[in-house]
Scaffold this motif. Structure first.
Motif, mmCIF file in Angstrom:
data_model
loop_
_atom_site.group_PDB
_atom_site.id
_atom_site.type_symbol
_atom_site.label_atom_id
_atom_site.label_comp_id
_atom_site.label_asym_id
_atom_site.label_seq_id
_atom_site.Cartn_x
_atom_site.Cartn_y
_atom_site.Cartn_z
ATOM 1 N N LEU A 20 13.162 1.558 -10.317
ATOM 2 C CA LEU A 20 12.006 1.575 -9.424
ATOM 3 C C LEU A 20 11.317 0.212 -9.423
ATOM 4 C CD1 LEU A 20 10.448 3.384 -7.513
ATOM 5 C CD2 LEU A 20 8.973 4.042 -9.400
ATOM 6 N N ASP A 21 11.196 -0.363 -8.250
ATOM 7 C CA ASP A 21 10.583 -1.684 -8.073
ATOM 8 C C ASP A 21 9.056 -1.526 -8.043
ATOM 9 O OD1 ASP A 21 9.690 -4.141 -7.258
ATOM 10 O OD2 ASP A 21 11.077 -4.345 -5.584
ATOM 11 N N TRP A 22 8.360 -2.259 -8.948
ATOM 12 C CA TRP A 22 6.904 -2.154 -8.992
ATOM 13 C C TRP A 22 6.283 -2.548 -7.655
ATOM 14 C CZ3 TRP A 22 2.585 -0.270 -9.621
ATOM 15 C CH2 TRP A 22 1.426 -0.968 -9.405
ATOM 16 N N ASN A 23 6.863 -3.519 -6.961
ATOM 17 C CA ASN A 23 6.301 -3.939 -5.675
ATOM 18 C C ASN A 23 6.278 -2.800 -4.661
ATOM 19 O OD1 ASN A 23 5.650 -6.633 -6.268
ATOM 20 N ND2 ASN A 23 7.809 -7.229 -6.081
ATOM 21 N N LEU A 24 7.250 -1.896 -4.763
ATOM 22 C CA LEU A 24 7.254 -0.733 -3.873
ATOM 23 C C LEU A 24 6.051 0.165 -4.169
ATOM 24 C CD1 LEU A 24 11.027 0.303 -3.768
ATOM 25 C CD2 LEU A 24 9.741 -1.031 -2.092
ATOM 26 N N LEU A 25 5.748 0.356 -5.450
ATOM 27 C CA LEU A 25 4.590 1.171 -5.816
ATOM 28 C C LEU A 25 3.296 0.516 -5.368
ATOM 29 C CD1 LEU A 25 5.409 2.497 -9.403
ATOM 30 C CD2 LEU A 25 5.442 3.752 -7.244
ATOM 31 N N ARG A 26 3.225 -0.795 -5.534
ATOM 32 C CA ARG A 26 2.017 -1.509 -5.111
ATOM 33 C C ARG A 26 1.822 -1.372 -3.606
ATOM 34 N NH1 ARG A 26 0.643 -6.602 -3.298
ATOM 35 N NH2 ARG A 26 2.830 -7.229 -3.256
ATOM 36 N N THR A 27 2.911 -1.477 -2.854
ATOM 37 C CA THR A 27 2.841 -1.308 -1.407
ATOM 38 C C THR A 27 2.410 0.115 -1.056
ATOM 39 O OG1 THR A 27 4.555 -2.979 -1.034
ATOM 40 C CG2 THR A 27 4.175 -1.385 0.741
ATOM 41 N N PHE A 28 2.919 1.090 -1.817
ATOM 42 C CA PHE A 28 2.579 2.478 -1.520
ATOM 43 C C PHE A 28 1.092 2.756 -1.763
ATOM 44 C CE2 PHE A 28 2.094 6.963 -2.700
ATOM 45 C CZ PHE A 28 2.488 7.540 -1.503
#
Length: 325
Positions: A20-28
């Motif tokens: 899981l890419d942290w940047n994806l969570l930040r974007t979410f």
């Protein structure tokens, strides 16, 4: 009906942790706090297709739809709400970690971001700040004024060190201590027909228009103030509302109506002839102001020391000396 699991059964926790890419969570997190993908893209300074692609990648990784999107419709799914709650917590921790690394030094020079309700007047709090600065002159402080609800939201999201504000409902994930107690009275300004009149009774207020705070409602934190206004039989028409005490004061002074203010805060204006207190004068509603913090938030040394000093002052000074009227 049995509820589906949040994650695809094929996606084991250790695989999620690896992939899981942290940047994806930040974007979410930004997507969840926006009203559309385009709004989120604007906040992130990205193009809309890039944000849509990031959302799809995250949904593919987790095996669940996170946002229901259609023309005029944009809502989080159950899985999306769960992910937002967890991602918000992770986001706050990452932000705090970067701050700690940047401020790591033998000398206390960290930054404290404090949220405060409008016009917090508390000599004990002022003394704690003065003592803290005297001991740690290189530490810095930002005090941002917000509504109490927004202040608590910032603390819950780990974006603020702590808050000094009113409290309606207790969040089980946060800690609370009563900092001081204040009493609200009713006041009018120079243009008002009741200004300067002695021997007023509560009956004299009947039918007059009023101004007040946005939280002055039966179901909200200033319920005791709402009841006081009702007992004074002020007219149903509220001519002005604000979440900031300074603006409520402005409207009262300007003569828009009779309005509630903390008695100790209004005392100077009464002495200077800008405000006039009207009945009732006895059994005024008491409102408590709290310190609120998130025990799960990673704090820098400045935050820890200031919060410790404030809590120690609360423990050692009797509530009678922290009651202003």
């Amino acid at each position: 009906m049995r509820q589906e699991p949040f994650l695809d059964p094929k996606l084991k926790p250790d695989r999620i942790a690896r992939e899981l890419d942290w940047n994806l969570l930040r974007t979410f997190v930004v997507l969840a706090e926006s009203r559309s993908v385009s709004e989120a893209a604007h906040k992130l300074s990205l193009k809309q297709p890039s944000v849509s692609t990031a959302l799809k990648r995250l949904e593919d990784r987790l095996g669940r739809k996170l946002i229901n999107r259609s023309p005029g419709h944009y809502t989080l799914t159950d899985a999306g709400r769960l992910l937002y709650r967890e991602a918000l917590d992770i986001n706050g921790s990452v932000l705090r970690l970067s701050t700690l690394m940047r401020e790591l030094t033998d000398e206390v020079q960290g930054h404290v971001r404090l949220m405060a309700a409008s016009h917090v007047v508390c000599p004990l709090f002022d003394q704690v700040l003065a003592d803290f600065h005297g001991r740690h002159p290189n530490a810095s402080l930002t005090i941002e004024v917000e509504s109490s609800a927004d202040a608590i939201s910032e603390v819950a999201a780990k974006r603020a060190s702590f808050a000094v504000c009113l409290v309606k409902d207790h969040n089980p994930g946060l800690e609370y201590r009563r900092l001081y107690r204040e009493f609200f009275g009713l006041f009018c300004g120079p243009p008002h027909p009741l200004f300067g009149k002695n021997d007023l009774t509560q009956a004299d207020l009947a039918g007059h228009s009023s101004v007040s705070f946005e939280t002055d409602r039966l179901q909200d934190v200033l319920r005791p103030v709402t009841l006081m206004r009702a007992q004074a039989e002020l007219g149903q028409k509220i001519t002005g509302l604000s979440s900031h005490l300074e603006e409520v004061r402005r409207m009262i002074v300007a003569g828009l109506g009779i309005g509630p203010l903390p008695v100790h805060v209004a005392a100077r204006d009464v002495a200077d002839g800008h405000l006039w207190q009207v009945p009732p004068f006895d059994n005024l509603p008491a409102i408590d102001v709290h310190v609120v913090w998130n025990p799960k938030a990673i704090k820098n040394r400045a935050e820890e020391l200031l919060l410790e000093a404030l809590l120690e002052a609360i423990e050692t000074v009797p509530i009678e000396e922290r009651t202003y009227q």
